[in-house]
Design an enzyme around this catalytic site. Structure first.
Site, PDB file in Angstrom:
ATOM      1  N   GLU A   2     -35.033 -81.500  -2.877  1.00 26.71           N
ATOM      2  CA  GLU A   2     -35.425 -80.092  -2.691  1.00 26.71           C
ATOM      3  C   GLU A   2     -36.942 -79.909  -2.761  1.00 26.71           C
ATOM      4  OE1 GLU A   2     -32.996 -77.999  -5.631  1.00 26.71           O
ATOM      5  OE2 GLU A   2     -31.409 -77.801  -4.138  1.00 26.71           O
TER       6      GLU A   2
ATOM      7  N   ASP B 219     -22.787 -79.205  -5.529  1.00 26.32           N
ATOM      8  CA  ASP B 219     -23.714 -78.575  -6.464  1.00 26.32           C
ATOM      9  C   ASP B 219     -23.044 -77.596  -7.422  1.00 26.32           C
ATOM     10  OD1 ASP B 219     -25.947 -77.751  -7.735  1.00 26.32           O
ATOM     11  OD2 ASP B 219     -26.859 -76.721  -6.035  1.00 26.32           O
TER      12      ASP B 219
ATOM     13  N   GLU C 132     -24.720 -70.553 -12.764  1.00 27.04           N
ATOM     14  CA  GLU C 132     -25.358 -70.269 -11.481  1.00 27.04           C
ATOM     15  C   GLU C 132     -24.363 -69.826 -10.412  1.00 27.04           C
ATOM     16  OE1 GLU C 132     -27.617 -73.568  -9.930  1.00 27.04           O
ATOM     17  OE2 GLU C 132     -28.113 -72.506  -8.071  1.00 27.04           O
TER      18      GLU C 132
HETATM   19  O1  GCW Z   1     -28.199 -75.939  -8.175  1.00 27.71           O
HETATM   20  C1  GCW Z   1     -29.437 -76.126  -7.563  1.00 27.71           C
HETATM   21  C2  GCW Z   1     -30.213 -74.945  -7.988  1.00 27.71           C
HETATM   22  C3  GCW Z   1     -31.698 -75.193  -8.134  1.00 27.71           C
HETATM   23  C4  GCW Z   1     -31.884 -76.440  -8.996  1.00 27.71           C
HETATM   24  C5  GCW Z   1     -31.232 -77.605  -8.298  1.00 27.71           C
HETATM   25  C6  GCW Z   1     -31.301 -78.890  -9.114  1.00 27.71           C
HETATM   26  C7  GCW Z   1     -33.595 -76.989 -10.574  1.00 27.71           C
HETATM   27  O2  GCW Z   1     -29.970 -73.885  -7.093  1.00 27.71           O
HETATM   28  O3  GCW Z   1     -32.255 -74.056  -8.722  1.00 27.71           O
HETATM   29  O4  GCW Z   1     -33.247 -76.702  -9.257  1.00 27.71           O
HETATM   30  O5  GCW Z   1     -29.873 -77.337  -8.088  1.00 27.71           O
HETATM   31  O6  GCW Z   1     -30.315 -79.174  -9.785  1.00 27.71           O
HETATM   32  O7  GCW Z   1     -32.275 -79.584  -9.064  1.00 27.71           O
END
Ligand code: GCW
Length: 681
Positions: free
Chosen positions: A290, A364, A392
């Site tokens: 990311e 995720d 989240e």
């Molecule tokens: O779940 C996603 C989140 C990001 C997070 C990323 C990760 C810290 O939306 O906010 O960043 O994973 O786990 O690295």
């Protein structure tokens, strides 16, 4: 004063049963410590607090006249030096965190002893004892021993240096970097107590989307204060290391892990860190994920990046935790496969002090995911588990969702690798694998809100995480039982009903959000509420990429006729799950694209079944509301009303999810909703 939830599960309800009270009162009249340690001061404070709250009595600590004491506390070695006692040798086998508690007969009298292999494990024994009192299971004639199955039981804070918290829904970061190192917020100690009561022994203070400033001398001095405070509680501090720190704070032109200036930078940084925090835990790194910097920029792989940092930590006994949360749709059409494609070829190439931290599923932290196919696929690598405690994708701060059933489902999943009977828990705790360095990490849900977690009931997730990290084989039911009694008291009817709400809540959320294997259909960026229509930008950030709904059907074909992500699992799983008739229906649309009229095991069509699941999620929330309403008057008004109001929001949000998703999918399915459900509008 209204109960604001600050006391967590350590609120120590008053003991009402007269026999239990007088027995305990006797024990509190004579504590004897066989040695000295800052950790014993921590124990004394906890005994003071618990004595006051449970019995209205201050504990008596005596230092002479053993015969007048009641409870003995100390390490195995301390006890045997004074008493020449040779029993309890088996405690030694429990490892450094292991403890034993039970009656010891000495010169004609019986004492109650809590013995550990080191002071920290005496503390663990004390917390276990206090828990048994609070849950009505203390028997002073019985022996009990305990030891963790996992070495590192760790919270990951996604806290930024400006006190915002990534995916945090409970206020701001509790770390007040601005006032550190001079000002010590008393809350830091309550945080440490809560963690120690669960056996959490490591915390990473900063966001994995890291800021290199945390590695500057000024911030090391601040982090040192926290490390010093946490030490008597057995908690080690870790920090996140930004891979490009040599450029950002070191004035170098590159961050290439094979460049000698870079190796030198990290060695010096690490040495400096240890000069402030001699028992510093190590670094946690998110790299080439990311947009975070990493070794790929220099044509190096994850092992080359991780090993360079691991080598800087090794002389100090530090651990390097490297995350496997990497994805794109460029390496493969299916993001699901990315981590295995990158990491499996590196099996056996990581240093001994490296742990690869793997999210529970390959996408995720969805409400439901099959376990990550890396578990079982890298037998020569330390693999740690990463759970997300902060919600989240599970309602954030407005929804009551007890996450332990989800973690239990993942941990108890069979991997069939490295042995035919292996489970994820067995891989992670090392019992099915050879790994020595074991880790269960959880992304924290803690913030400055008075009740710590925003939603009072989300305290149960912090609690459950700690308990499962200690023992991945504990059941979500027994953990719920403990937490409810410790938080709301032991009235069986009350406890039973709250437990029922907790245990139903996760399946309810899956149903009204993403049933039958649907995933990643939430609102863009903020991830709050439904968004199955999300399009535009990177393909793997759209929703259509995941649900693939069209006029013919719905679901992501990950079998051999599709992306074959299923091929990354053991053959036993591939065989069972590649058949839509055989795969557990909860994973159906995760792995299969099926026609709307596909016949489900219930005899209904897939389309009807989707409708029923969404609707039943809403109904479960209403049931939770009803059960909660029946507790009015049995819970203090402050906590009762807090949860009542949030459940009302949750009901609205569940309807929102159901209506939005069903109306959207109907534009493809072009079929009426099943008659028995509340019709979405
Ligand atoms: O779940 C996603 C989140 C990001 C997070 C990323 C990760 C810290 O939306 O906010 O960043 O994973 O786990 O690295």
């Amino acid at each position: 004063r209204a109960n604001d939830g600050y006391g967590l599960w350590l609120d120590y309800q008053a003991i009402e049963n007269p026999t239990a009270k007088s027995d305990l009162s006797r024990l509190y009249s004579g504590f004897y410590f066989f040695g000295q340690s800052p950790t014993y001061d921590v124990i004394r404070k906890e005994l003071e607090l618990s004595g006051e709250k449970m019995l209205g009595q201050s504990p008596v600590f005596t230092s002479e006249r053993l015969a007048q004491t009641q409870v003995w506390l100390g390490t195995r070695e301390e006890l045997s030096q004074v008493l020449g006692l040779q029993q309890q040798t088996s405690i030694k086998e429990l490892g450094e965190d292991g403890y034993w508690r039970g009656p010891i007969g000495f010169q004609g009298k019986t004492y109650y002893a809590i013995v550990g292999n080191r002071p920290i494990s005496v503390l663990y024994g004390v917390f276990d004892w206090l828990r048994s009192i609070q849950t009505d299971s203390f028997d002073q004639t019985a022996e009990k021993s305990g030891s963790p199955k996992v070495k590192l039981r760790m919270l990951n804070h996604w806290d930024n240096l400006d006190r915002t918290v990534e995916r945090g829904y409970a206020g701001f970061s509790i770390w007040d970097w601005h006032k550190l190192p001079g000002y010590v917020d008393p809350r830091y100690l309550d945080y440490a107590r809560a963690n120690a009561s669960l056996g959490i022994n490591a915390v990473s203070l900063t966001n994995v989307n890291a800021n290199a400033r945390i590695l500057t001398t000024d911030f090391m001095k601040k982090a040192k204060v926290l490390a010093d405070l946490f030490r008597p509680y057995g908690i080690k501090v870790f920090l996140t290391a930004r891979f490009s720190a040599p450029i950002e704070i070191g004035g170098l032109k590159t961050a290439d892990p094979l460049d000698s200036a870079i190796i030198d930078f990290w060695k010096k940084k690490t040495d400096e860190m240890y000069s402030f925090i001699p028992d510093f835990g190590g670094f946690l790194v998110k790299a080439n994920s990311e947009g975070q910097p990493g070794p790929h920029e220099y044509g190096r792989n994850h092992a080359e990046g991780a090993n360079m940092l691991a080598d800087a930590l090794a002389p100090h006994g530090g651990v390097l935790i490297w995350r496997a949360f990497v994805y794109s749709h460029e390496l493969d059409e299916d993001r699901h496969k990315h981590a295995n494609l990158e990491f499996e070829p590196l099996d056996g190439k990581f240093r001994d002090n490296v742990i690869i931290q793997v999210k529970n599923g390959a996408i995720d932290f969805m409400p439901r995911e099959p376990f990550h196919p890396l578990f079982g696929a890298m037998p020569k690598t330390n693999l740690g588990m990463e759970f997300q405690i902060t919600q989240e994708y599970l309602g954030q701060a407005t929804q009551l969702v007890y996450l332990a059933p989800m973690w239990e489902e993942v941990l108890q999943s069979k991997t069939y690798r490295p042995t035919p009977s292996s489970t994820v828990a067995g891989v992670v705790d090392g019992s099915d694998s050879d790994q020595k360095l074991t880790l269960v990490a959880g992304v924290s849900n803690i913030g400055t809100d008075r009740n710590w977690t925003g939603h009072l009931m989300a305290q149960s997730n912090w609690y459950a995480f700690g308990r499962m990290a200690w023992n991945p084989d504990l059941s979500s039911g027994e953990i719920a039982d403990e937490w409810v009694k410790m938080t709301f008291g032991k009235d069986p009817e009350l406890a039973g009903k709250i437990k029922e709400i907790l245990l139903d809540s996760r399946e309810a959320a899956v149903n009204y959000m993403m049933p039958l294997g649907l995933h990643h259909i939430m609102g863009r960026d903020h991830h709050y509420g439904p968004g199955p229509w999300v399009t535009g930008g990177r393909a793997d950030w759209t929703a259509l990429y995941y649900h693939q709904a069209d006029s013919l059907g719905i679901g992501f074909d990950r079998t051999a006729s599709g992306s074959n992500a299923l091929g990354q699992y053991a053959p036993e799983i591939q065989n069972a799950w590649s058949d839509p008739q055989e795969i557990p229906e909860k994973f159906l649309l995760w792995f299969h694209h099926l026609p709307w009229d596909f016949e489900m095991r219930s005899g209904r069509t897939l389309w009807e079944e989707i409708g029923l699941h969404y609707d039943s999620g809403v109904k479960s929330v209403r049931q939770m509301q009803e059960t909660w309403a029946s507790l009015e008057g049995k819970i203090d008004p402050a906590r009762f009303d807090h949860v009542r109001q949030l459940l009302a929001i949750q009901e609205e949000e569940a309807e929102w999810w159901r209506n939005a998703c069903l109306l959207y999918f109907q534009t493809f399915a072009k079929r009426p909703f099943p008659a028995e459900i509340e019709q979405p509008t």
